[in-house]
Design an enzyme around this catalytic site. Structure first.
Site, PDB file in Angstrom:
ATOM      1  N   GLY A  59       0.830  -1.023  -0.105  1.00  0.00           N
ATOM      2  CA  GLY A  59       0.076  -0.011  -0.229  1.00  0.00           C
ATOM      3  C   GLY A  59       0.690   1.251  -0.140  1.00  0.00           C
ATOM      4  CB  CYS A  86       5.029  -4.338  -0.479  1.00  0.00           C
ATOM      5  SG  CYS A  86       5.784  -2.981  -1.311  1.00  0.00           S
ATOM      6  CE1 TYR A  87       3.060   1.164   5.526  1.00  0.00           C
ATOM      7  CE2 TYR A  87       1.165  -0.276   5.991  1.00  0.00           C
ATOM      8  CZ  TYR A  87       1.880   0.521   6.337  1.00  0.00           C
ATOM      9  OH  TYR A  87       1.446   1.563   7.751  1.00  0.00           O
ATOM     10  CG  HIS A 176       4.220  -6.580  -5.068  1.00  0.00           C
ATOM     11  ND1 HIS A 176       3.083  -6.203  -4.385  1.00  0.00           N
ATOM     12  CD2 HIS A 176       4.942  -5.505  -4.821  1.00  0.00           C
ATOM     13  CE1 HIS A 176       3.237  -5.113  -3.778  1.00  0.00           C
ATOM     14  NE2 HIS A 176       4.143  -4.437  -4.206  1.00  0.00           N
ATOM     15  CD  GLU A 178       1.098  -9.097  -4.435  1.00  0.00           C
ATOM     16  OE1 GLU A 178       2.116  -9.833  -4.164  1.00  0.00           O
ATOM     17  OE2 GLU A 178       0.751  -8.048  -4.138  1.00  0.00           O
ATOM     18  N   GLY A 231     -26.839 -10.871 -21.470  1.00  0.00           N
ATOM     19  CA  GLY A 231     -26.058 -11.891 -22.211  1.00  0.00           C
ATOM     20  C   GLY A 231     -24.613 -12.109 -21.805  1.00  0.00           C
ATOM     21  CG  ASP A 234     -20.424 -10.561 -14.485  1.00  0.00           C
ATOM     22  OD1 ASP A 234     -19.634 -11.513 -14.784  1.00  0.00           O
ATOM     23  OD2 ASP A 234     -19.879  -9.521 -14.562  1.00  0.00           O
ATOM     24  CB  SER A 235     -26.646 -10.446 -16.603  1.00  0.00           C
ATOM     25  OG  SER A 235     -26.640 -10.367 -17.966  1.00  0.00           O
ATOM     26  CB  SER A 236     -25.557 -15.381 -18.605  1.00  0.00           C
ATOM     27  OG  SER A 236     -25.883 -14.557 -19.930  1.00  0.00           O
ATOM     28  CE  LYS A 376     -16.424 -11.087 -16.956  1.00  0.00           C
ATOM     29  NZ  LYS A 376     -17.468 -10.099 -16.899  1.00  0.00           N
TER      30      LYS A 376
END
Ligand code: XMP
Length: 520
Positions: A59, A86-87, A176, A178, A231, A234-236, A376
């Site tokens: 951060g 890191c931080y 990092h 990640e 479509g 996510d909404s599907s 996602k």
């Protein structure tokens, strides 16, 4: 909605790093549940229940000033293993009375070579011949270790790059792990979560599916739910999960803005209506969208018009359904963590994102957000697990305002048709050449300039089509995709030969930053 309380988990305390999210992803990739918390969240009851490990993120704060971000002292005495990144490392050092210095001359940004000094559980299998390339982003460095800590590895610029206090199970790393630029970064997480924290693999999307469906059922009971279905993935997934939970008490509304990709709305409607037997209503709003967008050039104005019109239409339609009490929407985990700032600072607005989700505030409906703990790629996997067709579960992200922000300048039905045709060719060719799944997002756009060309023996004066394809992990940063040259030749040829209105094709080779993924 939180049976995740019962699982072994690793918590990440967020100090505001741009890449904190990735830590949670890396851990979940090992089937261990992980949650990102702000310092404030630590006050909540049960927050340390079933926590097997704590990660302190990076951060922008600095422990070299009088005031800096910190966590309650007691957290260091919980007997839960801690890894500072890191931080987070600097905070550990400060807490245990070591020394950290701001070093203006010796900043380290980007790639650095790390040298091993000593063995440790944290680095088992991480080094290759005692060396490793890592990704750094820091100005402050540890220059005196606290009592009880020892050095595991260093770079030329920072001598205490990995440290440990074996007795207390506290570890710190300056780089990092990640980010993908750190070689074998995932091994650090694997060692931490399994060898040090002894966490069990209890995070399975299969069990998420069952949990979510059950929770929707229990929340909604006999009431009705509406959902805006676009479509997109996510909404599907939200629509399918909700339908599995409450059947036809779910009503989906599809607002056709006329700004979607070629045939996409028809396809979505048919799949959800005929294959999944959902209660779907399609609203053709394209005429009003084109009317309202006529001669609008400013990208922000376009976004605002599209967003507010969407709310109006959606609200009006929702009223025609009786007894609706809930609105289901596809809020994702990154949306949740981005909306709560770790540091209190607000980053400057680049674009007002219009998303179908999060819209109708005034509607007095309770929200159902079944995906709010998922990334996602987890949503895509969940989609596969509930039988969502691959052309939806693997679909690239598509922005709420649709093609309106891919036609630079004013929008007309004619331009939309031209763009749809070019985009269709591009995307179909990506699929045919097995490139689609290697790319995070790809599309064609229309530039508002006409240039001269020659076709046959005639002069042409037509639009430029820009094609964009990027690789990315979360859309926050992106690199352009390197196509084989003959693929670009083929695309250019196919578009120009079959789309009237385009006589030049260009490929966008900018990364984000400095560009953004969309043009507007
Ligand atoms: P930018 O252009 O900001 O895009 O680099 C990052 C990602 O966000 C998508 N995007 C949007 N998504 N509503 C959305 O739902 C929007 O208004 C919007 N604008 C951009 C973009 O497609 C990319 O995936």
């Amino acid at each position: 909605m939180n049976s995740n309380l019962e699982k072994d988990k690793i918590i990440i305390i967020d100090f505001g790093s741009q890449v904190t999210k990735l830590i949670a992803r890396r851990i979940r990739e090992y089937s261990v549940f992980s949650d990102i918390l702000t310092i404030k969240n630590l006050k909540k009851k049960d927050v340390f229940k079933n926590v097997k490990g704590i990660i302190l993120s990076g951060g922008p704060s600095t422990v070299t000033k009088n005031s800096f971000l910190k966590i309650p002292k007691e957290v260091f005495d919980l007997n839960i293993p801690i890894l500072g990144i890191c931080y987070g490392l600097q905070l550990i050092v400060k807490h245990f009375k070591g020394k950290v210095k701001a070093n203006i001359k010796k900043r380290e940004f980007g790639r650095a070579i790390l040298f091993k000094s000593k063995n440790s559980l944290l680095i088992k299998g991480f080094f290759n011949k005692n060396k490793c390339a890592v990704w750094m982003s820091h100005q402050d460095s540890v220059y005196k270790l606290p009592k009880g800590f020892s050095k595991i590895a260093s770079t030329n610029e920072s001598s205490m790059t990995i440290i440990e206090n074996k007795q207390r199970n506290i570890y710190g790393i300056q780089f990092h792990p990640e980010v993908t630029h750190t070689e074998n970064g995932n091994i650090i997480f694997k060692n931490f979560i399994f060898d040090i924290c002894k966490a069990k693999k209890q995070w399975k999307l299969e069990s998420e599916k069952t949990r979510i469906i059950k929770e929707i059922k229990n929340t909604v009971k006999k009431d009705k739910v509406i959902c805006a279905l676009s479509g997109g993935v996510d909404s599907s997934v939200v629509a399918l999960l909700t339908h599995k939970a409450i059947g036809n008490n779910l009503k989906c509304i599809m607002v056709d803005t006329g700004l979607m990709r070629k045939d996409e709305f028809k396809f979505t409607y048919q799949i959800f209506r005929n294959k999944y037997k959902l209660n779907v209503k399609i609203i053709d709003a394209s005429k009003i969208y084109f009317k309202k967008l006529k001669n609008i050039i400013d990208p922000e104005k376009k976004r605002k018009i599209i967003g507010s019109l969407f709310i109006k239409i959606f609200e009006k339609e929702a009223k025609t359904f009786k007894n609706v009490k809930f609105l289901a929407q596809g809020t994702l985990y990154p949306d949740v963590i981005e909306s709560r700032s770790a540091t209190g600072s607000k980053t400057s607005k680049i674009k007002s994102h219009h998303n179908v989700g999060g819209l109708p505030k005034k509607m007095n409906l309770k929200l159902i957000e079944p995906l709010k703990e998922l990334f996602k790629d987890e949503v895509r996997e969940l989609g596969d697990a509930i039988g969502l067709v691959k052309n939806i579960s693997k679909k690239h992200p598509f922005p709420g305002p649709g093609l309106a922000i891919r036609i630079v300048g004013s929008i007309t039905p004619e331009k939309v048709k031209i763009l749809q045709a070019a985009d269709y060719i591009f995307v179909q060719q990506l699929i045919k050449n097995n490139l689609y799944d290697k790319i995070w997002q790809a599309y064609a756009a229309l530039l508002p300039v006409k240039t001269v060309g020659v076709m046959g023996d005639s002069r042409t004066y037509e639009y430029i089509c820009l094609i964009r394809a990027v690789v990315s992990e979360d859309g926050m940063t992106a690199d352009y995709f390197s196509f084989p040259k003959n693929f670009l030749d083929k695309i250019s040829n196919k578009i120009i030969n079959s789309v009237r209105g385009i006589n030049r094709v260009v490929y966008d080779i900018t990364s984000k930053p400095p560009s953004t993924i969309e043009l507007e």
